[in-house]
Design a protein around this motif. Structure first.
Motif, PDB file in Angstrom:
ATOM      1  N   GLU A   1       5.117 -31.358 -12.056  1.00 31.92           N
ATOM      2  CA  GLU A   1       6.166 -32.330 -12.373  1.00 31.92           C
ATOM      3  C   GLU A   1       5.994 -32.889 -13.790  1.00 31.92           C
ATOM      4  O   GLU A   1       6.964 -33.288 -14.415  1.00 31.92           O
ATOM      5  CB  GLU A   1       6.180 -33.459 -11.335  1.00 31.92           C
ATOM      6  N   GLU A   2       4.752 -32.916 -14.287  1.00 29.10           N
ATOM      7  CA  GLU A   2       4.496 -33.351 -15.666  1.00 29.10           C
ATOM      8  C   GLU A   2       4.807 -32.233 -16.663  1.00 29.10           C
ATOM      9  O   GLU A   2       4.707 -32.432 -17.868  1.00 29.10           O
ATOM     10  CB  GLU A   2       3.024 -33.760 -15.835  1.00 29.10           C
ATOM     11  N   GLY A   3       5.135 -31.045 -16.161  1.00 32.24           N
ATOM     12  CA  GLY A   3       5.481 -29.922 -17.032  1.00 32.24           C
ATOM     13  C   GLY A   3       4.290 -29.076 -17.444  1.00 32.24           C
ATOM     14  O   GLY A   3       4.370 -28.298 -18.387  1.00 32.24           O
ATOM     15  N   LYS A   4       3.173 -29.210 -16.750  1.00 30.59           N
ATOM     16  CA  LYS A   4       1.976 -28.433 -17.079  1.00 30.59           C
ATOM     17  C   LYS A   4       1.920 -27.163 -16.231  1.00 30.59           C
ATOM     18  O   LYS A   4       2.443 -27.127 -15.123  1.00 30.59           O
ATOM     19  CB  LYS A   4       0.722 -29.275 -16.836  1.00 30.59           C
ATOM     20  N   HIS A   5       1.271 -26.136 -16.755  1.00 28.95           N
ATOM     21  CA  HIS A   5       1.067 -24.908 -16.002  1.00 28.95           C
ATOM     22  C   HIS A   5      -0.162 -25.104 -15.126  1.00 28.95           C
ATOM     23  O   HIS A   5      -1.101 -25.797 -15.511  1.00 28.95           O
ATOM     24  CB  HIS A   5       0.834 -23.728 -16.933  1.00 28.95           C
ATOM     25  N   VAL A   6      -0.170 -24.463 -13.945  1.00 29.81           N
ATOM     26  CA  VAL A   6      -1.301 -24.613 -13.031  1.00 29.81           C
ATOM     27  C   VAL A   6      -1.840 -23.233 -12.672  1.00 29.81           C
ATOM     28  O   VAL A   6      -1.083 -22.352 -12.274  1.00 29.81           O
ATOM     29  CB  VAL A   6      -0.888 -25.360 -11.734  1.00 29.81           C
ATOM     30  N   ARG A   7      -3.163 -23.058 -12.850  1.00 32.26           N
ATOM     31  CA  ARG A   7      -3.813 -21.806 -12.464  1.00 32.26           C
ATOM     32  C   ARG A   7      -4.681 -22.094 -11.246  1.00 32.26           C
ATOM     33  O   ARG A   7      -5.534 -22.986 -11.278  1.00 32.26           O
ATOM     34  CB  ARG A   7      -4.689 -21.265 -13.585  1.00 32.26           C
ATOM     35  N   PHE A   8      -4.452 -21.344 -10.181  1.00 33.70           N
ATOM     36  CA  PHE A   8      -5.292 -21.440  -8.989  1.00 33.70           C
ATOM     37  C   PHE A   8      -6.321 -20.331  -9.065  1.00 33.70           C
ATOM     38  O   PHE A   8      -5.975 -19.179  -9.317  1.00 33.70           O
ATOM     39  CB  PHE A   8      -4.442 -21.280  -7.717  1.00 33.70           C
ATOM     40  N   ARG A   9      -7.598 -20.688  -8.816  1.00 31.68           N
ATOM     41  CA  ARG A   9      -8.676 -19.692  -8.841  1.00 31.68           C
ATOM     42  C   ARG A   9      -9.466 -19.800  -7.554  1.00 31.68           C
ATOM     43  O   ARG A   9      -9.979 -20.871  -7.222  1.00 31.68           O
ATOM     44  CB  ARG A   9      -9.616 -19.937 -10.016  1.00 31.68           C
ATOM     45  N   VAL A  10      -9.562 -18.684  -6.848  1.00 36.60           N
ATOM     46  CA  VAL A  10     -10.400 -18.628  -5.649  1.00 36.60           C
ATOM     47  C   VAL A  10     -11.662 -17.878  -6.047  1.00 36.60           C
ATOM     48  O   VAL A  10     -11.605 -16.705  -6.432  1.00 36.60           O
ATOM     49  CB  VAL A  10      -9.676 -17.900  -4.490  1.00 36.60           C
ATOM     50  N   PHE A  11     -12.814 -18.558  -5.955  1.00 38.70           N
ATOM     51  CA  PHE A  11     -14.096 -17.945  -6.325  1.00 38.70           C
ATOM     52  C   PHE A  11     -14.645 -17.196  -5.125  1.00 38.70           C
ATOM     53  O   PHE A  11     -14.724 -17.736  -4.019  1.00 38.70           O
ATOM     54  CB  PHE A  11     -15.085 -19.028  -6.776  1.00 38.70           C
ATOM     55  N   LEU A  12     -15.022 -15.938  -5.334  1.00 40.71           N
ATOM     56  CA  LEU A  12     -15.579 -15.115  -4.268  1.00 40.71           C
ATOM     57  C   LEU A  12     -17.094 -15.074  -4.421  1.00 40.71           C
ATOM     58  O   LEU A  12     -17.613 -14.613  -5.427  1.00 40.71           O
ATOM     59  CB  LEU A  12     -14.991 -13.697  -4.336  1.00 40.71           C
ATOM     60  N   LYS A  13     -17.803 -15.568  -3.387  1.00 40.62           N
ATOM     61  CA  LYS A  13     -19.260 -15.613  -3.420  1.00 40.62           C
ATOM     62  C   LYS A  13     -19.830 -14.450  -2.616  1.00 40.62           C
ATOM     63  O   LYS A  13     -19.290 -14.095  -1.572  1.00 40.62           O
ATOM     64  CB  LYS A  13     -19.769 -16.910  -2.790  1.00 40.62           C
ATOM     65  N   GLY A  14     -20.914 -13.898  -3.073  1.00 38.43           N
ATOM     66  CA  GLY A  14     -21.686 -12.900  -2.328  1.00 38.43           C
ATOM     67  C   GLY A  14     -20.868 -11.821  -1.668  1.00 38.43           C
ATOM     68  O   GLY A  14     -20.174 -11.039  -2.313  1.00 38.43           O
ATOM     69  N   ARG A  15     -20.899 -11.792  -0.341  1.00 38.20           N
ATOM     70  CA  ARG A  15     -20.241 -10.729   0.422  1.00 38.20           C
ATOM     71  C   ARG A  15     -18.724 -10.878   0.471  1.00 38.20           C
ATOM     72  O   ARG A  15     -18.035  -9.964   0.911  1.00 38.20           O
ATOM     73  CB  ARG A  15     -20.795 -10.677   1.839  1.00 38.20           C
ATOM     74  N   GLU A  16     -18.227 -12.028   0.030  1.00 38.45           N
ATOM     75  CA  GLU A  16     -16.760 -12.203  -0.025  1.00 38.45           C
ATOM     76  C   GLU A  16     -16.143 -11.215  -1.008  1.00 38.45           C
ATOM     77  O   GLU A  16     -14.959 -10.902  -0.904  1.00 38.45           O
ATOM     78  CB  GLU A  16     -16.413 -13.639  -0.429  1.00 38.45           C
TER      79      GLU A  16
END
Length: 166
Positions: free
Chosen positions: A105-120
């Motif tokens: 809503e503030e006009g900023k871009h949003v990056r979602f990051r899912v970190f994969l640990k070990g066996r993931e």
């Protein structure tokens, strides 16, 4: 510029549009000094090279001014990053999505990051699944720029704010 010009003849013109034609460099320099201005080589590759009689200091000042003006007009894009994990709880997702909506809503871009640990790392589709669970909550506030995609140990998704109708 001025005495640094080594060619014998130049096509000479002045700042006010007067065309002197093809003259020797010495004559062009003399004319420039007579007017209290500088002789500047504009197109050294041309046959014969093109030189212009102008106030070089004023010219540089105007170029700097144009650069500053262009810099003022450019828009700086801010990217906010939200980190998630594969085993994230629903209430944590809701909390992070609420922040993402505020950023959009503030006009900023949003990056979602899912970190994969070990066996993931063996099952990156679980990270994509998390991002696909988030997307329906954000659809009305933003536009998905990059689909969820594995990049190294992260699964990334970029969401841009929707254009406001003016």
């Amino acid at each position: 510029m001025n005495e640094e010009i080594t060619v014998k003849e130049v096509r000479c013109m002045s700042d006010d549009g007067t065309n002197y034609g093809i003259i020797s460099t010495k004559d062009a320099l003399a004319t420039a000094e007579e007017l209290g201005l500088d002789l500047v080589l504009i197109a050294p590759e041309a046959k014969p090279p093109v030189a212009k009689i102008m106030d070089y200091g004023k010219f540089r000042y105007q170029q700097e001014k144009k650069k500053k003006e262009a810099k003022k007009k450019q828009k700086i894009i801010e990217i906010k990053e939200i980190k998630l994990s594969v085993k994230i709880a629903d209430n944590d997702i809701n909390y992070k999505v609420k922040h993402a909506i505020e950023f959009l809503e503030e006009g900023k871009h949003v990056r979602f990051r899912v970190f994969l640990k070990g066996r993931e790392m063996a099952h990156p589709e679980s990270g994509i699944e998390v991002l696909n669970r988030i997307w329906p909550m954000l659809e009305e506030f933003g536009v998905m720029d990059k689909e969820p995609k594995l990049e190294g140990r992260y699964v990334n998704m970029l969401v841009l704010p929707k254009e406001k109708n003016k």
